[in-house]
Structures are given as C-alpha cells and as structure tokens.
Design a protein around this motif. Structure first.
Motif, PDB file in Angstrom:
ATOM      1  N   ILE A 310       0.851  -1.179   0.000  1.00  0.00           N
ATOM      2  CA  ILE A 310       0.000   0.000   0.000  1.00  0.00           C
ATOM      3  C   ILE A 310       0.895   1.240   0.000  1.00  0.00           C
ATOM      4  CG2 ILE A 310      -1.961  -1.090   1.125  1.00  0.00           C
ATOM      5  CD1 ILE A 310      -0.997   0.274   3.774  1.00  0.00           C
ATOM      6  N   TYR A 311       0.343   2.329  -0.533  1.00  0.00           N
ATOM      7  CA  TYR A 311       1.079   3.585  -0.553  1.00  0.00           C
ATOM      8  C   TYR A 311       0.227   4.642   0.140  1.00  0.00           C
ATOM      9  CZ  TYR A 311       4.566   6.910  -2.077  1.00  0.00           C
ATOM     10  OH  TYR A 311       5.592   7.838  -2.094  1.00  0.00           O
ATOM     11  N   PRO A 312       0.567   4.991   1.394  1.00  0.00           N
ATOM     12  CA  PRO A 312      -0.255   5.922   2.177  1.00  0.00           C
ATOM     13  C   PRO A 312      -0.377   7.295   1.521  1.00  0.00           C
ATOM     14  CG  PRO A 312       1.345   4.796   3.563  1.00  0.00           C
ATOM     15  CD  PRO A 312       1.715   4.497   2.151  1.00  0.00           C
ATOM     16  N   GLY A 317      -3.816   6.587   5.939  1.00  0.00           N
ATOM     17  CA  GLY A 317      -2.413   6.382   6.288  1.00  0.00           C
ATOM     18  C   GLY A 317      -1.651   7.683   6.436  1.00  0.00           C
ATOM     19  N   HIS A 318      -2.344   8.731   6.840  1.00  0.00           N
ATOM     20  CA  HIS A 318      -1.705  10.055   6.852  1.00  0.00           C
ATOM     21  C   HIS A 318      -0.611  10.184   7.916  1.00  0.00           C
ATOM     22  CE1 HIS A 318      -4.727  10.581  10.056  1.00  0.00           C
ATOM     23  NE2 HIS A 318      -3.941  11.527  10.525  1.00  0.00           N
ATOM     24  N   ASN A 319      -0.606   9.295   8.932  1.00  0.00           N
ATOM     25  CA  ASN A 319       0.459   9.327   9.946  1.00  0.00           C
ATOM     26  C   ASN A 319       1.648   8.448   9.575  1.00  0.00           C
ATOM     27  OD1 ASN A 319      -0.791  11.090  11.804  1.00  0.00           O
ATOM     28  ND2 ASN A 319      -2.019   9.418  12.643  1.00  0.00           N
ATOM     29  N   TRP A 398       0.873  -0.230  10.416  1.00  0.00           N
ATOM     30  CA  TRP A 398       0.296   0.477   9.266  1.00  0.00           C
ATOM     31  C   TRP A 398      -1.096  -0.028   8.913  1.00  0.00           C
ATOM     32  CZ3 TRP A 398       4.876  -2.264   9.245  1.00  0.00           C
ATOM     33  CH2 TRP A 398       4.906  -3.481   8.541  1.00  0.00           C
ATOM     34  N   VAL A 399      -1.382  -1.285   9.186  1.00  0.00           N
ATOM     35  CA  VAL A 399      -2.733  -1.796   8.936  1.00  0.00           C
ATOM     36  C   VAL A 399      -3.714  -1.182   9.927  1.00  0.00           C
ATOM     37  CG1 VAL A 399      -4.185  -3.866   8.995  1.00  0.00           C
ATOM     38  CG2 VAL A 399      -1.994  -3.913   7.792  1.00  0.00           C
ATOM     39  N   LYS A 400      -3.306  -1.088  11.188  1.00  0.00           N
ATOM     40  CA  LYS A 400      -4.171  -0.427  12.172  1.00  0.00           C
ATOM     41  C   LYS A 400      -4.402   1.036  11.793  1.00  0.00           C
ATOM     42  CE  LYS A 400      -2.738   0.131  16.496  1.00  0.00           C
ATOM     43  NZ  LYS A 400      -2.520  -0.197  17.932  1.00  0.00           N
ATOM     44  N   GLU A 401      -3.382   1.697  11.283  1.00  0.00           N
ATOM     45  CA  GLU A 401      -3.510   3.106  10.904  1.00  0.00           C
ATOM     46  C   GLU A 401      -4.503   3.309   9.761  1.00  0.00           C
ATOM     47  OE1 GLU A 401      -2.273   5.980  12.025  1.00  0.00           O
ATOM     48  OE2 GLU A 401      -1.126   5.143  13.690  1.00  0.00           O
TER      49      GLU A 401
END
Length: 515
Positions: A310-312, A317-319, A398-401
């Motif tokens: 994934i590419y935030p 995924g802003h954090n 990152w999945v939690k985010e």
C-alpha cells in the motif's frame, strides 16, 4: 433427585459438557431417516445433533419448570454462538466458559461476550482459579491474572463466577478461597454502581460463524477485528446477519462475510437509510465478474500478486511515511466503477516462486501503481486485502492506521477517545438511564508470553495522567469521579463531549460521569 434435595433448596441447573456428537448409531439413524437426513455425511449428522440437542433442551426445561418454576437453567457447550439462537428460549441466562489458560485463550471472552450480550439474556462470565485449566489441582492463578479476568467480565457487562474442583477428600483449599475472596471483595464494593448499567455500542462487527462444531478456534478475521477496534477504543458488539442493523452507526464485515440475496438487500437498505459500512477482501462478494452495487467495484478475482504494497496518502495512512508498506496476504483485484480510490497499491517486481527469487520473504516494490487497496462509495469503504486477518497474524501498525483512518471518515464522532499510545488499555463505556450516568471501565494488565505453554499475567500496569473524551450528547455533566479511588476529578464539557484526565489507573478503574 429433586424430591431428595427438596425443590425449595434448588436454585437452578447447570448442564455441562453439552457437546455435539455426530452419532451414527441405529437409534440416531432411524430418526435421521424419519427427518430425511443423510446419515452417511458427517455434516448432516452434526446438523441432526443440533436438532436433537434442541429437543433435549426443550424437554428438560419443561420438566424442570413444572417442578421448580423459577429455577435457572443453562446448557454449557463451552461456547455461546449463533447456533444457540434456535434454542435460546430454553435458557434462563447465558454463561461464558472461558479460561485463558485452557483451550480458549485471552481472545475468547471478549469475542463471545460481545455477541452473547446482544441476545437479550443476562450474562455470567466463567473462569477458573487454576493456573492453567480444569483439573489443575494444587495450582493457583496469579492474583493479578484473576483480577484481570473478573474485572474484564465486569467491564463487558457480565456477572462473574470462578470455578474450582473439589478434592477427593472433600476439603476446600483455604488458599484458593482467600484468592477468590480477594477479588470478590472488590466486586462486592463495586456492585451497587454497576447494577442497571449496560454497555454501549456504536459499531457492530458481523461474525462469519454459522454453526458450532465443538472447535475452540475462533475466526481469524474476527479476532483481528476485535483486537484492532479494542486497541483504538471503539465501542462495539458482534452480531450475525439476522440482527437489527439500525441499532448501530457503523457495520464492519471482516474479510469473508458471505453474501446471500437476503443479507445483501438488507445491507443495501441499511446504507440507503444512512448506515455506514466498512468491509474487506471477500465480504459481500456476489461471485460475479460484475459491479458490486454496494462497493461500486468490479470484482476481478484474486490479485495476481502474492504480496503487494500500500502507498499511504493524506487521507488514508496520513500518519505513516509516504512510501510503500507491505501487505502480508494476497488481496482481491478490483476495478472502481461507481467508487473512488482512496488508497493505492504498488506492485512488486515478481512473485517469489519458481525461477523468480529475491531475498528471504518477497520481492520489493517497483513503484508501479497497482489495483486499488481501498475504495469508497458514499457511506461504504472497502479494503481489497484481508486487513483483519493480517492484523491478527502480524499486527502491523500500518494496517491499524489505515483501518483507523477509514473509521474516522465514516464515524467522526465516537463514544470514547482514549490515549493513542496505550493500545493495551481497554476502555468500555456503559450507561444507566435510571441514574443518568455513564461508567467508563478502564483496564490494563500486561499480558506476557514468558512461558512456552500459556500467556500469563503477574503484575498490574500503573498509568499516570491519562486523558479521555466521552460523547455524552445533550446531557449536562454534573461531576466526574473515580469509583475505586473515591475521588472527584476536574472535567471540561464542550457541547456534546466531556474531557478529563485520570490521575492514576492501577490496573482497573471506573470513571463515573454523572449527568
């Protein structure tokens, strides 16, 4: 038996080890033939056993209530799930057997309770005094571990029971009952405040469970959903597709909730009436190369890539660092039709197989844009990866985010906001309409894997100056106090929310918000 004991001396009946047995004896074969059930297929024998046990419950409950009208009755199969609904009327209450040192584990009780408490019966949690599980004579659960299990039951709105097993001598263990008494002393002190309060839920997670077969393994995606939502502080129940969706602001369908024409239409109607939906992977996949009207995506089957990235971005995924993050499970390939892409994937160089080899795990990203990782159509957000199973298996931050960001889009006003840096701090919000008060249960005991055979708890966590915000609606808050510490604390009310800082949490605290 009733005559020898005296009906007036009997409070209730607990039928234990009420398990499914796919019997194929001549008596069962005869009855299966009458019912048109094929005895040569094990799953059909299991189905017959469900029917037979339901009939047994009906007969026993009727018999007992003829002699002892108000007797409590529970049939224990070590699990409370969707299967119980067909015979629920034969139970006076529900009990959740869940020993963390046994086959159940620490994931079990929250999952089972969140479903059981939606069934309209009083709930009792059941643990044991043993270090491991039943029959572990002359063992003692760590005091902190027993505190945690009992306080967890209270925080989930359940009563509590602690099981022991009698020694052949008939002598009780003084140390055992000193241990139990230590915890129950606190329970006794808290009971007046806890009566007539019920857990609140803004979210419902749909369970994939359909039939129970005595297995103790809960669904992986359901475990992942429970973990991530609890870490984020959301208030939620677990439901099946027959439940009333309208009670909840948001539904989550984790990874593989199967679509039927009835459930799909029900879900569409829920969204049409303002409900929000977050779903992932194959949930509500209609099994066609066509646009899914719920998600707005054309389902094209599994992704070509075993693992992609994934590419935030500034929305999802802003954090996170603005670069690739690996997803540990194969996703689905989707094409947005009436949806918009809110999170992109990046493709690897190749799948690590055959003559294609790179390193120890998987090939890195090429930087080339791949299929969508997340899309949105109105009130519906879809993740193309099995994000909840991934979180259960690997717990990547990152999945939690990305799940958190999607939830914030769909549900900007939540019941509880807790400290982001305290994922292990469980926050459960209850409300009493009788007394117009909220109770915020805060529980944090460190769970350790310092033994090969089981997880253990042997100390409390002391947390200092933790800030919380609770949604109270149009109610005017009069005071906020810590029940266990008997201490009133300062608060600030801003329109529909109240904020406060808890000076100290010693394992377990209950914040009373009196309106």
């Amino acid at each position: 038996m009733i005559d020898s004991i005296g009906a007036e001396n009997i409070d209730g009946f607990f039928f234990d080890i009420f398990f499914l047995v796919p019997c194929d004896c001549r008596h069962c074969r005869k009855e299966m033939a009458r019912l048109g059930i094929d005895h040569t297929i094990e799953s059909e024998r299991v189905r017959y056993c469900h029917l037979m046990l339901k009939e047994f419950k009906r007969e026993m409950t009727s018999l007992i209530h003829k002699r002892i009208k108000n007797a409590t009755i529970f049939y224990n199969g070590s699990h409370v799930g969707t299967y119980i609904k067909t015979s629920l009327r034969y139970y006076s209450h529900l009990e959740i057997e869940s020993l963390p040192g046994g086959n159940w584990g620490y994931d079990n009780f929250p999952l089972v309770d969140r479903y059981a408490r939606t069934l309209g019966k009083d709930i009792i949690g059941m643990t044991g005094k043993f270090h491991t599980s039943w029959g572990d004579f002359q063992s003692f659960k760590n005091k902190e571990a027993l505190e945690y299990k009992v306080f967890q039951m209270l925080s989930f709105g359940a009563g509590c029971s602690i099981g022991d097993q009698l020694h052949p001598s008939g002598q009780l263990s003084p140390a055992t009952y000193e241990l139990i008494g230590h915890v129950y002393k606190t329970v006794e002190q808290l009971e007046p405040e806890l009566e007539n309060t019920k857990p609140l839920a803004e979210i419902a997670v749909v369970t994939p469970e359909s039939i129970w077969d005595n297995g103790m393994t809960l669904d992986e995606s359901l475990i992942g959903a429970n973990r991530v939502l609890d870490e984020l502080g959301y208030q939620f129940n677990i439901i099946d597709l027959e439940a009333d969706f309208s009670q909840y602001k948001l539904l989550i369908l984790p990874d593989k909730i199967k679509a039927t024409p009835e459930s799909f239409a029900k879900l569409q109607n829920y969204v049409k009436n303002g409900g929000k939906v977050l779903l992932s992977y194959q949930s509500m996949d209609q099994g066609a190369y066509d646009e899914n009207p719920l998600t707005g995506n054309l389902m094209e089957g599994h992704s070509f890539w075993d693992r992609d990235y994934i590419y935030p971005n500034s929305q999802i995924g802003h954090n996170l660092p603005q670069e690739e993050h690996v997803m540990y499970e194969q996703g689905m390939a989707v094409e947005p039709i009436s949806s918009k892409v809110i999170l992109e994937t990046r493709e690897p160089y190749f799948n690590r197989e055959g003559k294609y080899y790179y390193g120890h795990k998987h090939a890195p990203s090429t930087g080339k844009k791949g299929v969508p990782a997340a899309t949105q159509k109105g009130n519906c957000i879809y993740f193309s990866h099995p994000v909840f199973k991934i979180y259960r298996d690997y717990a990547p931050r990152w999945v939690k985010e990305i799940i958190s960001d999607a939830l914030n889009i769909l549900l900007p006003d939540r019941y509880v906001v807790k400290p982001e840096d305290k994922p292990s701090l469980s926050a459960q919000l209850h409300y009493s309409s009788n007394e117009n008060k909220f109770l915020l249960h805060l529980l944090d005991y460190p769970l350790k894997k310092n033994a090969v055979n089981l997880y253990t708890i042997d100390e409390r966590t002391q947390l200092i100056n933790q800030k919380f915000t609770v949604l109270v609606g149009n109610r005017k808050v009069k005071k906020v106090e810590l029940i266990r510490q008997n201490q009133e604390i300062a608060f600030q009310q801003d329109d529909t929310k109240v904020s406060f800082t808890v000076p100290r949490i010693d394992g377990y605290e209950i914040v009373k918000i009196q309106c």
